[in-house]
Design an enzyme around this catalytic site. Sequence first.
Site, PDB file in Angstrom:
ATOM      1  N   GLY A  20      25.765 -34.329 -22.905  1.00 27.14           N
ATOM      2  CA  GLY A  20      25.193 -35.646 -22.669  1.00 27.14           C
ATOM      3  C   GLY A  20      23.678 -35.607 -22.777  1.00 27.14           C
ATOM      4  O   GLY A  20      23.051 -34.553 -22.638  1.00 27.14           O
ATOM      5  N   CYS A  21      23.087 -36.754 -22.999  1.00 28.80           N
ATOM      6  CA  CYS A  21      21.637 -36.809 -23.194  1.00 28.80           C
ATOM      7  C   CYS A  21      20.891 -36.499 -21.897  1.00 28.80           C
ATOM      8  O   CYS A  21      19.968 -35.690 -21.877  1.00 28.80           O
ATOM      9  CB  CYS A  21      21.236 -38.167 -23.758  1.00 28.80           C
ATOM     10  SG  CYS A  21      21.921 -39.592 -22.881  1.00 28.80           S
ATOM     11  N   TYR A  22      21.300 -37.161 -20.809  1.00 28.30           N
ATOM     12  CA  TYR A  22      20.635 -36.884 -19.530  1.00 28.30           C
ATOM     13  C   TYR A  22      20.790 -35.413 -19.123  1.00 28.30           C
ATOM     14  O   TYR A  22      19.800 -34.762 -18.748  1.00 28.30           O
ATOM     15  CB  TYR A  22      21.199 -37.778 -18.430  1.00 28.30           C
ATOM     16  CG  TYR A  22      20.664 -39.188 -18.389  1.00 28.30           C
ATOM     17  CD1 TYR A  22      19.308 -39.456 -18.247  1.00 28.30           C
ATOM     18  CD2 TYR A  22      21.529 -40.277 -18.443  1.00 28.30           C
ATOM     19  CE1 TYR A  22      18.825 -40.754 -18.173  1.00 28.30           C
ATOM     20  CE2 TYR A  22      21.055 -41.599 -18.366  1.00 28.30           C
ATOM     21  CZ  TYR A  22      19.696 -41.824 -18.228  1.00 28.30           C
ATOM     22  OH  TYR A  22      19.225 -43.107 -18.146  1.00 28.30           O
TER      23      TYR A  22
END
Lengths: 356, 356, 356, 356
Positions: free
Chosen positions: A158-160
């Site tokens: 995921g990006c976060y």
Amino acid sequence: MSQDTLRVGIVGAAGYTGAELLRLIHRHPRLELVWVAGNSNAGRKLSAVLPGTLGVQGIGELEIERFEAADAQRLAEQLDVVFCCLPHAKSAEVVSSLYAAGLRVVDLSADFRLRSEEDYRTWYGEHPAAALLGEAVYGLPELHREALRDARLIAAPGCYPTSALLPLAPLVKSDLLDLSGPIIVDAKSGVSGAGRTPGPGTHFSETSEGIRAYKVAGSHRHTGEIEQELSIAAGQRVQVVFTPHLVPMTRGILSVAYLKPRAGVDAERCRGAARSYYPEGGLVSVMQDELPDTLWVRGSVRAHVAYRLDPRTGTLIAFGAIDNLTRGASGQALHALNVALGWDEDLGLPQLGQFP
Amino acid sequence: MSQDTLRVGIVGAAGYTGAELLRLIHRHPRLELVWVAGNSNAGRKLSAVLPGTLGVQGIGELEIERFEAADAQRLAEQLDVVFCCLPHAKSAEVVSSLYAAGLRVVDLSADFRLRSEEDYRTWYGEHPAAALLGEAVYGLPELHREALRDARLIAAPGCYPTSALLPLAPLVKSDLLDLSGPIIVDAKSGVSGAGRTPGPGTHFSETSEGIRAYKVAGSHRHTGEIEQELSIAAGQRVQVVFTPHLVPMTRGILSVAYLKPRAGVDAERCRGAARSYYPEGGLVSVMQDELPDTLWVRGSVRAHVAYRLDPRTGTLIAFGAIDNLTRGASGQALHALNVALGWDEDLGLPQLGQFP
Amino acid sequence: MSQDTLRVGIVGAAGYTGAELLRLIHRHPRLELVWVAGNSNAGRKLSAVLPGTLGVQGIGELEIERFEAADAQRLAEQLDVVFCCLPHAKSAEVVSSLYAAGLRVVDLSADFRLRSEEDYRTWYGEHPAAALLGEAVYGLPELHREALRDARLIAAPGCYPTSALLPLAPLVKSDLLDLSGPIIVDAKSGVSGAGRTPGPGTHFSETSEGIRAYKVAGSHRHTGEIEQELSIAAGQRVQVVFTPHLVPMTRGILSVAYLKPRAGVDAERCRGAARSYYPEGGLVSVMQDELPDTLWVRGSVRAHVAYRLDPRTGTLIAFGAIDNLTRGASGQALHALNVALGWDEDLGLPQLGQFP
Amino acid sequence: MSQDTLRVGIVGAAGYTGAELLRLIHRHPRLELVWVAGNSNAGRKLSAVLPGTLGVQGIGELEIERFEAADAQRLAEQLDVVFCCLPHAKSAEVVSSLYAAGLRVVDLSADFRLRSEEDYRTWYGEHPAAALLGEAVYGLPELHREALRDARLIAAPGCYPTSALLPLAPLVKSDLLDLSGPIIVDAKSGVSGAGRTPGPGTHFSETSEGIRAYKVAGSHRHTGEIEQELSIAAGQRVQVVFTPHLVPMTRGILSVAYLKPRAGVDAERCRGAARSYYPEGGLVSVMQDELPDTLWVRGSVRAHVAYRLDPRTGTLIAFGAIDNLTRGASGQALHALNVALGWDEDLGLPQLGQFP
């Protein structure tokens, strides 16, 4: 096209991670895009849903196909690798059929990021293809380089989590933190992270001049992913307070973590640990005097990390900046694929994004 | 113009807090702007430096004068109140001469916000007019309403401190926090907080798509101001880790604080304390289900606060959103003046900003 | 509330022109908002759909009602004036019932802007209440001041037409233009003009960095409105090529018109005509050396106009800048109402918007 | 590095066109950057002025050198090609010394774009190196492909001219326009066109929400460049009314031209002419049903053009969208160099920019 070139397909090409894959694959010297699918746009030319591809030879004229699980076997004869850019749960089913047909699959959804079926149930609900969980490798190359070699099912992070794990992993690996309390991660994301479907929360006039937190206090699903990876790296259970924010910009995530260091640990020691963990020539830069700005990594697979100690309170602060679509999604998916295939890690990846 | 109307002047009218004062005073029923000064633009019409005032009767044609300390006595005959919108240190000197001449002064700089000369020295350097420190009242009406009555020298609070103090003051007042460790305040500000002077850090092309932290780890001067006011409210020394960020928007500050609650304290209890502290009819709203977005307070003197408890880690999170120029500077200056004069607190103040 | 105060209602309060009316009416000394309606949000508090009204006494707690034509008579007993902020066609029906019940109505839709039923048919389709067309007055006070006195049905002008008519009307009135060919109007609008309903064309990530023209070559409905008013002012048929653009900002319209001047007409002569047409003390400013920037009129009812002659080609260029929601919609609606009621034209209207 | 690779240097690498060249050259398979110069940053590492290059092997560690004319001969031994990214006038001197030393030079300034010394004097002043004017080739490959072969001094076109010439050149080439009157070009540019030096006109808070025209009525220097190239293409003198605007976005130019077509010419005929002029496989796309949006060409060397006829007035409207830094400057410079060297035109150039 040489024998060294793999034939690639994308399911969900019209969304933002799909479009970013198009951009990156188009310039990757050993990947050739030959097939795109997406049910809501099936039958249309790619240039009709992504006008930026208009006139781009080999891309703009591709017709978007409808994907049916029954086609998996036929696709396996035409393709070497498929990237899945679908929402969670929906993705697992498509991935399962493609994987079963023998294809190498890079999944950009959350479906195969969590190792434990129970964790998945906690954050997402019943897993649609739990049997495959053991096959997937978490595609953050700096953390799982060895496991990625020859991986046939890659779960792109995921990006976060990427923005938080890159500055934090070296610290927990080197045992520099007191982990008796939770780690606080205050993260700020550009709007493209919310995807391509319009809604009130991404309407220009109510987004361009305002900042807000959302899904706070343990309600954002990426919390589980960050905790899993930090716990693995630390060799002990790590808890995270994760606060995401929507910032009026299109791309980029800046994560700022508030930490309790072990006695004697200062910022320089953190930088040292990070520099060992991310040697020169890699895709993560450890900043000395500067602080990260997402401006500088926009469109790049590179990440910037930095560390500061607040001398007045003894609080350690770690910073990580990435482009959410490049490093936080599609670029990292290719990075992980490069590792899986034994290619140079940075093969075909943009290190210099568009500036300004 | 009725006898109930006070004659007002502004020193430093061409900057952002000065321009915001113009907007607000122009619609205040009991204030009349009659004099503006600013050395770098002296001799020019106000409309030449702020074209938005062009054709606005009584404003646009005002000529910007040069301020000299020697003029203070004469000004005192023409004016009732002067607002000072100058940089710190520079402001103290002007304020001193105006105050000595008998004028009521609202200072929007940092010069009279810290009560102790030593604190000022720590954060800013030698104080140019320390003798006046005891005369000034910190102009956050919700915290110092009584002290503001009849105040003749008002120190308008900083924008960041306002955004942090409004959600936090009710908690420390009600003794809901364990203050043995520091309070973490992660704050995000629009670019107008950096003022009107152009520079690389506010250049559009390098600001509009990027977020960055700056002056972190105890190096931002507003840290001292937040600590002072929280310590007063708490009746004990409070320490703060303050991390400001620059967000690609023009107006607004969102502060998010990470807190350790006392046993048994949950979000609802915090909301209760805040609702007692900010009764209905006031200028602070306590949100229940929503989280603050600076979008909703842009151009308004109102502030929005909210609270959440992370059940997994026991961390309490407090949120405060304001417009940095209205609530965080010029609007609050007028708010404090209203209180000092015994007028209705919200007299002439915009509660509904421009939306969108 | 004094006897001089009129009771006001809004149909369609949750959209952008409705929200802007709330802001303006809240500070208008002779209008009191007592009723809001909107079918899609009926039953909700205003603060639930417009969180900026939260805690604002007399506004935030208003419940949005469902409007039924059958209620018109009852409403006429409770209200003096109703503002209609509905889409065209839908608006005409509501306006008809309210007007028939004796209410004064200000319609912000396009339904009563065109004088001729045929023109309406050309641009919009069959008119739902053609009998009322003769009752309506086009609410651009600078052009129709006399006709507006005592008007009971005011058609608030479109945003684009306002931005084009203000610089052009003085020129055609004074017969300064050669009108044998079409007038070219190249207009640039902020995104709020597209309304509050999210869609692909206003999705932040695909709007914040891009400019595009739309509905070009005579396909935008405002063309007819601009032509009608210029033809009336000129006393002859005027044709317009109108090209609207969407600009990545929230508020503001800049219209640039390319014109053929009559022999001997230069920019100074145009400024002279405009200054006669818009005397000092009014709400339109004629710029001399500067060119308009929407920045300077954002949130204001004021308009800025300017003129230049290209000496190389003899082309005259006229510029008009407004805020599309204030001057181009809700503020102008109040302006026209002030005139209709014989009040000061600028009563209660913001002349200084938020800057920056 | 193969023998097929040329060694490249950049003078003025720290500005926007320089930084864009870095991005593009870094991925060009036959160019290797080995030298960067820039007097104001001499002695610093490239990563200190462009943090996005931090850690990028072969780029970030380059030290910026001071350029002295006396060094030209030595540089000619180390380099094959030099790109000059300097302001006009300043550039001509540097170019002269490099060219005299035998280097191939691509100049991104305006110094060698105008063929006639007199034209240069009209728009810029005395030419510092007029003798070289005859050597330079205007680097718009679609218009000057043949002349560019083996060119040793390439004048990369201006951003505005590129955006206007690409849609207009096919029309004048095919004699579709009545050129008895001037062509109106209303152009809208992102802020990066104003360069990297901060100033009031590019200060974020006064730029992000506002649009303005500037240097109108024949006062912008690009007017001469557009007229020169259209006149050459038309074989007759063409006059242009050019109105540039600053739009609150970083990259992109949209030019909209208002034209008088010859009898019988409609939009389809224009598209036909453009499609012949820009055959498939090239870098210009002719849109059919869509209109250009700079969003879709951001970061790409591709240009989008479109045509519409306003049937009511007979006015023809032409649209051209480019990225001002890629197609309008650095990417086109490389494009022209590719042609000069006989390489594939699109070799190493990004056709898919970052989306969104």
